[in-house]
Design an enzyme around this catalytic site. Structure first.
Site, PDB file in Angstrom:
ATOM      1  N   CYS A   1      -1.606  -5.522   1.850  1.00  0.00           N
ATOM      2  CA  CYS A   1      -2.545  -5.823   0.894  1.00  0.00           C
ATOM      3  C   CYS A   1      -3.250  -7.101   1.396  1.00  0.00           C
ATOM      4  O   CYS A   1      -3.384  -7.528   2.367  1.00  0.00           O
ATOM      5  CB  CYS A   1      -2.097  -5.996  -0.475  1.00  0.00           C
TER       6      CYS A   1
ATOM      7  N   ARG B   1       0.865  -6.394  -4.509  1.00  0.00           N
ATOM      8  CA  ARG B   1       1.065  -5.165  -4.261  1.00  0.00           C
ATOM      9  C   ARG B   1       1.856  -4.588  -3.305  1.00  0.00           C
ATOM     10  O   ARG B   1       2.666  -3.753  -3.404  1.00  0.00           O
ATOM     11  CB  ARG B   1      -0.633  -4.579  -4.016  1.00  0.00           C
TER      12      ARG B   1
ATOM     13  N   ASP C   1      -6.160  -4.985  -6.959  1.00  0.00           N
ATOM     14  CA  ASP C   1      -5.222  -6.343  -6.746  1.00  0.00           C
ATOM     15  C   ASP C   1      -5.178  -6.736  -8.478  1.00  0.00           C
ATOM     16  O   ASP C   1      -6.009  -7.068  -8.985  1.00  0.00           O
ATOM     17  CB  ASP C   1      -6.127  -7.208  -6.057  1.00  0.00           C
TER      18      ASP C   1
END
Length: 150
Positions: A7, A13, A117
């Site tokens: 990420c 994440r 996000d």
């Protein structure tokens, strides 16, 4: 086999994806790790991501530092799964010799969308992202096994 979840800053994440995947992959044939494409040195997993993992998997990762993606990590990974299409394209452009093993997680799982996000969001947003990742992991694991990667 090694899988790398990626990420942006490796504090939400990809860390959740790594923990979920390693928990469900009970045969220990595939090892998941995670990294970020633009980490802030010294940053750690967010409190909300750590709490989701602790509450669901009983794994305490509070204080885990963000890890930056680099050529070694890409070379040592058999499969690289990004949270967004942008991250996928960014890595492919910057590390073109690894492009054949880089996919977005949703693309690889055969579902539409991206894993957005949650940084700075409420716990309910983290819960939603966590549930989405948790739902994708069995699909990802099954596809890896079907393709004979593991």
């Amino acid at each position: 086999m090694n899988i790398l979840f990626v990420c942006t800053v490796n504090t939400c994440r990809s860390v959740m994806a790594e923990a979920i995947f390693n928990k469900i992959e009970s045969e220990n044939l595939i090892i998941a790790k995670s990294a970020g494409i633009s980490i802030i040195k010294g940053s750690v997993v967010t409190e909300n991501a750590a709490m989701e993992i602790l509450n669901d998997l009983n794994i305490d990762i509070r204080g885990r530092e963000a890890i930056s993606i680099n050529e070694d990590k890409l070379r040592d990974s058999d499969l690289v799964l990004t949270m967004t299409n942008y991250s996928r394209e960014f890595i492919k452009e910057n590390f073109p010799k690894y492009k054949e093993k880089i996919f977005s997680i949703c693309e690889y799982a055969g579902v539409s969308g991206e894993i957005l996000d949650p940084y700075g969001s409420s716990i309910s947003v983290y819960e939603k992202i966590y549930r989405k990742l948790k739902g994708l992991m069995p699909i990802v694991l099954d596809k890896i096994k079907e393709e004979g990667r593991a």
